[in-house]
Scaffold this active site. Structure first.
Site, PDB file in Angstrom:
ATOM      1  NE  ARG A  22      -4.003   1.943   2.184  1.00 25.88           N
ATOM      2  CZ  ARG A  22      -4.437   2.642   3.226  1.00 25.88           C
ATOM      3  NH1 ARG A  22      -3.956   2.409   4.433  1.00 25.88           N
ATOM      4  NH2 ARG A  22      -5.363   3.563   3.070  1.00 25.88           N
ATOM      5  CG  ASN A  68      -1.038   8.909   3.124  1.00 28.84           C
ATOM      6  OD1 ASN A  68      -1.354   7.931   2.472  1.00 28.84           O
ATOM      7  ND2 ASN A  68      -0.499   9.987   2.611  1.00 28.84           N
ATOM      8  CG  HIS A  78      -1.199   5.651   0.015  1.00 25.32           C
ATOM      9  ND1 HIS A  78      -1.854   6.344   0.996  1.00 25.32           N
ATOM     10  CD2 HIS A  78      -2.050   4.670  -0.374  1.00 25.32           C
ATOM     11  CE1 HIS A  78      -3.053   5.818   1.201  1.00 25.32           C
ATOM     12  NE2 HIS A  78      -3.187   4.793   0.387  1.00 25.32           N
ATOM     13  CG  HIS A  84      -8.069  -3.631  -1.504  1.00 33.59           C
ATOM     14  ND1 HIS A  84      -9.088  -2.736  -1.662  1.00 33.59           N
ATOM     15  CD2 HIS A  84      -6.958  -2.877  -1.291  1.00 33.59           C
ATOM     16  CE1 HIS A  84      -8.640  -1.502  -1.545  1.00 33.59           C
ATOM     17  NE2 HIS A  84      -7.334  -1.550  -1.327  1.00 33.59           N
TER      18      HIS A  84
HETATM   19  C1  HEM Z   1      -8.835   1.898  -6.225  1.00 33.55           C
HETATM   20  C2  HEM Z   1      -8.786   2.648  -5.190  1.00 33.55           C
HETATM   21  C3  HEM Z   1      -8.378   2.218  -3.812  1.00 33.55           C
HETATM   22  C4  HEM Z   1      -9.055   2.530  -2.691  1.00 33.55           C
HETATM   23  C5  HEM Z   1     -10.348   3.315  -2.585  1.00 33.55           C
HETATM   24  C6  HEM Z   1      -8.324   1.968  -1.592  1.00 33.55           C
HETATM   25  C7  HEM Z   1      -8.675   2.115  -0.271  1.00 33.55           C
HETATM   26  C8  HEM Z   1      -8.083   1.462   0.775  1.00 33.55           C
HETATM   27  C9  HEM Z   1      -8.457   1.584   2.152  1.00 33.55           C
HETATM   28  C10 HEM Z   1      -9.533   2.519   2.672  1.00 33.55           C
HETATM   29  C11 HEM Z   1      -7.703   0.742   2.874  1.00 33.55           C
HETATM   30  C12 HEM Z   1      -7.771   0.437   4.360  1.00 33.55           C
HETATM   31  C13 HEM Z   1      -7.312   1.562   5.202  1.00 33.55           C
HETATM   32  C14 HEM Z   1      -7.674   1.225   6.609  1.00 33.55           C
HETATM   33  O1  HEM Z   1      -8.864   1.369   6.944  1.00 33.55           O
HETATM   34  O2  HEM Z   1      -6.798   0.787   7.378  1.00 33.55           O
HETATM   35  C15 HEM Z   1      -6.816   0.064   1.959  1.00 33.55           C
HETATM   36  C16 HEM Z   1      -5.916  -0.880   2.320  1.00 33.55           C
HETATM   37  C17 HEM Z   1      -5.021  -1.447   1.440  1.00 33.55           C
HETATM   38  N1  HEM Z   1      -4.832  -1.079   0.127  1.00 33.55           N
HETATM   39 FE1  HEM Z   1      -6.077   0.052  -0.967  1.00 33.55          FE
HETATM   40  N2  HEM Z   1      -7.240   1.306  -2.064  1.00 33.55           N
HETATM   41  C18 HEM Z   1      -7.213   1.438  -3.413  1.00 33.55           C
HETATM   42  C19 HEM Z   1      -6.248   0.972  -4.256  1.00 33.55           C
HETATM   43  C20 HEM Z   1      -5.149   0.243  -3.854  1.00 33.55           C
HETATM   44  C21 HEM Z   1      -4.023  -0.084  -4.682  1.00 33.55           C
HETATM   45  C22 HEM Z   1      -3.843   0.384  -6.115  1.00 33.55           C
HETATM   46  C23 HEM Z   1      -3.184  -0.832  -3.931  1.00 33.55           C
HETATM   47  C24 HEM Z   1      -1.847  -1.417  -4.299  1.00 33.55           C
HETATM   48  C25 HEM Z   1      -1.498  -1.751  -5.513  1.00 33.55           C
HETATM   49  C26 HEM Z   1      -3.793  -0.990  -2.641  1.00 33.55           C
HETATM   50  C27 HEM Z   1      -3.285  -1.748  -1.627  1.00 33.55           C
HETATM   51  C28 HEM Z   1      -3.837  -1.841  -0.365  1.00 33.55           C
HETATM   52  C29 HEM Z   1      -3.376  -2.775   0.643  1.00 33.55           C
HETATM   53  C30 HEM Z   1      -2.309  -3.844   0.455  1.00 33.55           C
HETATM   54  C31 HEM Z   1      -4.110  -2.519   1.788  1.00 33.55           C
HETATM   55  C32 HEM Z   1      -3.965  -3.187   3.153  1.00 33.55           C
HETATM   56  C33 HEM Z   1      -3.013  -2.353   3.979  1.00 33.55           C
HETATM   57  C34 HEM Z   1      -2.660  -2.926   5.335  1.00 33.55           C
HETATM   58  O3  HEM Z   1      -3.041  -4.047   5.658  1.00 33.55           O
HETATM   59  O4  HEM Z   1      -1.950  -2.232   6.056  1.00 33.55           O
HETATM   60  N3  HEM Z   1      -4.973  -0.303  -2.622  1.00 33.55           N
HETATM   61  N4  HEM Z   1      -7.068   0.549   0.691  1.00 33.55           N
END
Ligand code: HEM
Ligand SMILES: *[C@@H]1O[C@H](CO)[C@@H](O)[C@H](O)[C@H]1NC(C)=O
Ligand SMILES: *[C@@H]1O[C@H](CO)[C@@H](O)[C@H](O)[C@H]1NC(C)=O
Ligand SMILES: *[C@@H]1O[C@H](CO)[C@@H](O)[C@H](O)[C@H]1NC(C)=O
Ligand SMILES: *[C@@H]1O[C@H](CO)[C@@H](O)[C@H](O)[C@H]1NC(C)=O
Ligand SMILES: *[C@@H]1O[C@H](CO)[C@@H](O)[C@H](O)[C@H]1NC(C)=O
Ligand SMILES: CC(=O)N[C@H]1CO[C@H](CO)[C@@H](O)[C@@H]1O
Length: 354
Positions: A73, A105, A77, A206
Site C-alpha cells: 500500500r 494516509n 500511496h 486488496h
Molecule cells: C482503487 C482505489 C483504492 C481505494 C479506494 C483503496 C482504499 C483502501 C483503504 C480505505 C484501505 C484500508 C485503510 C484502513 O482502513 O486501514 C486500503 C488498504 C489497502 N490497500 Fe487500498 N485502495 C485502493 C487501491 C489500492 C491499490 C492500487 C493498492 C496497491 C497496488 C492498494 C493496496 C492496499 C493494501 C495492500 C491494503 C492493506 C493495507 C494494510 O493491511 O496495512 N490499494 N485501501
C-alpha cells in the site's frame, strides 16, 4: 586452471540461459518503460540490492505477514501522490506538510516506514548511497506480492527521491476514498493514464491486508448497503458495533494473507469490504473484468503485473533529478547527520556543501 575456467564459463552460460528463461516466464518483458529507468539499473553499482531486500523481507514477513500489505500500500500511496518519489516517506516536520500527515494516509502502517528505512540502511551499507528510497519501496512492494503467493516480476529501476514536499491536501486530489464509486475510481485513475482493467487489477491488491471499521461502517449504519451480503454484514457489525469503532478486519475474507484472486470471488459474493471494492462488481463497466479475474487467476496475475509496472513509473524522477536520500524520512538538505557522509563520498567537491 583451464578446467576451473571452463567450469566458470559453463556456470555463466547456465546462469544466462536460466535468467533468459525467467525473463520469458515473467511476462512483463514487453511492458513499456519510462525514459531513464532500466531493468538492470544497479547491475554494476549494487548488483545484490534485490536479493538483499528479498532476504530481509522474508525474515520480516515470517514474524508478521501483515507487513507485506503495509508495504504494498505504501508504494501505491507514494506513486499516486506526486509520483513514485518517496515524498510519502518524508517526515512532515522538516520542511512542510508531508503526505504522511494527511488524512488518507493515517492508516498507512508505521512499521512500513521503519522497514523501508531499515532496508535502506542494509542496502547502503553494502553498496553506498546509490540506491534510492523510491526504488526500495518499489522492490519491497513487488516482494510483498511474491512472498505472499503472488506473481514475480521485474521492476524497472533508477527512480530518484524527491526534494519537494507534496502539496497540502494533494492526497485528497489523487487518492481515492473507500466510499468512492466506480465512476470516481475510473475518473481519478484516468488522470494517471490507468484504465478500467488497471483499476480492477490494482484493486486486487486488496487480496491481502486489513481495513479499519471507519473505512466501511458507512455501509452498515444507519442503513445497510443493499449490495452487501447479509451474513457478511452481520459479522462486520460484530467487529464494528458502532460507526467509529477503532477495530480492524481483513480485506479478503477467503484468504486474508495470501495474494491470490479470491478478492474477486468475494466481490462476486457481495463480500467486498469497501464501497470502492464492491462497486467494481455492481458497475457494468467493470463487472466483466472482475468476473474474468475471479475465474482465471493467471489472467489476474498477468494484468496485475502490467498495472503495477505502469503505476510504479508514475511521474518518476530520473537521471540527475532529485537525489538519493541518506535517510528515507528526510531530504538530504534537512538531514543534520549528512554533512559527514557527503564529505566521505565527495572528497574534494566540498564547495557544494552548506
Ligand atoms: C482503487 C482505489 C483504492 C481505494 C479506494 C483503496 C482504499 C483502501 C483503504 C480505505 C484501505 C484500508 C485503510 C484502513 O482502513 O486501514 C486500503 C488498504 C489497502 N490497500 Fe487500498 N485502495 C485502493 C487501491 C489500492 C491499490 C492500487 C493498492 C496497491 C497496488 C492498494 C493496496 C492496499 C493494501 C495492500 C491494503 C492493506 C493495507 C494494510 O493491511 O496495512 N490499494 N485501501
Ligand atoms: C484539506 O481538505 C480537507 C477535506 O476536504 C478540508 O477539510 C481542509 O480544510 C483542507 N485543508 C487545507 C489546508 O486546504
Ligand atoms: C459516484 O460518486 C459521485 C461522487 O460522489 C457522484 O456524483 C455520482 O453520482 C456517483 N455515480 C453513481 C453512478 O453512483
Ligand atoms: C473487534 O472485533 C472482534 C472480532 O473481529 C470482536 O470480537 C471484538 O469485540 C471487536 N472489538 C470491539 C472493541 O469492537
Ligand atoms: C487464463 O488466462 C491466461 C492468460 O491470459 C490464458 O492464457 C488462459 O488461456 C486462460 N485460461 C482459461 C481457462 O481461459
Ligand atoms: C531520519 O530523519 C528523521 C526525520 O528528520 C529523523 O527523525 C531520524 O532521526 C533520522 N534518522 C537517522 C538515522 O538519522
Ligand atoms: C491528523 C493526524 O492524526 N495526523 C497524524 C498522521 O500520521 C502521522 C504519523 O504517521 C501522525 O504523526 C499524525 O499525528
Amino acid at each position: 586452471m583451464a578446467t576451473a575456467k571452463s567450469f566458470t564459463r559453463l556456470l555463466l552460460i547456465t546462469f544466462l540461459s536460466l535468467s533468459f528463461c525467467f525473463s520469458v516466464i515473467k511476462a512483463q518483458s514487453s511492458a513499456p518503460i519510462v525514459n531513464g529507468l532500466s531493468w538492470t539499473f544497479y547491475k554494476s553499482t549494487c548488483p545484490k540490492v534485490e536479493s538483499i531486500i528479498r532476504k530481509q523481507l522474508k525474515k520480516v514477513f515470517k514474524k508478521d505477514v501483515g507487513q507485506a500489505a503495509g508495504l504494498l500500500r505504501l508504494h501505491f500511496h507514494d506513486c499516486f501522490v506526486q509520483g513514485c518519489d518517496s515524498s510519502v516517506l518524508l517526515d512532515g516536520s522538516a520542511g512542510g506538510p508531508s503526505e504522511k500527515s494527511e488524512l488518507p494516509n493515517l492508516t498507512l502502517r508505521k512499521e512500513a516506514f521503519k522497514i523501508v528505512n531499515n532496508l535502506r540502511e542494509i542496502v547502503h551499507k553494502e553498496c553506498g548511497r546509490v540506491v534510492s528510497c523510491s526504488d526500495i519501496v518499489a522492490i519491497a512492494a513487488r516482494d510483498s506480492v511474491v512472498l505472499t503467493g503472488g506473481p514475480d516480476y521485474d521492476v524497472p529501476l533508477g527512480r530518484r527521491d524527491g526534494v519537494v514536499f507534496a502539496q497540502v491536501n494533494q492526497t485528497f486530489v489523487d487518492l481515492v476514498g473507500p466510499d468512492a464509486n466506480t465512476t470516481t475510481i475510473l475518473t481519478k485513475l484516468a488522470r494517471k493514464n490507468l484504465d478500467a482493467t488497471d483499476a480492477v487489477a490494482l484493486s486486487g491488491a486488496h487480496t491481502i491486508g486489513i481495513g479499519h471499521c471507519t473505512s466501511f461502517t458507512d455501509r452498515l449504519y444507519p442503513t445497510q448497503d443493499p449490495t452487501m451480503d447479509k451474513t457478511f454484514a452481520n459479522n462486520l457489525k460484530l467487529t464494528c458495533p458502532k460507526i467509529d469503532t477503532s477495530n480492524i478486519t481483513f480485506l479478503d475474507i477467503r484468504s486474508p494473507n495470501k495474494f491470490d484472486n479470491k478478492y474477486f470471488v468475494d466481490l462476486m459474493n457481495r463480500q467486498g469490504l469497501f464501497t470502492s471494492d464492491q462497486d467494481l462488481y455492481t458497475d457494468k463497466r467493470t463487472r466483466g473484468i472482475v468476473t474474468s479475474f475471479a475465474i482465471n487467476e493467471t489472467l489476474f496475475f498477468e494484468e496485475f503485473v502490467l498495472s503495477m509496472i505502469k503505476m510504479g513509473q508514475l511521474d518518476v524522477l530520473t537521471g540527475n533529478q532529485g537525489e538519493i536520500r541518506a535517510n528515507c524520512s528526510a531530504r538530504n538538505s534537512d538531514n543534520k547527520y549528512l554533512v559527514s557522509i557527503t564529505e566521505e563520498e565527495n572528497m574534494g567537491s566540498s564547495a557544494e556543501m552548506r
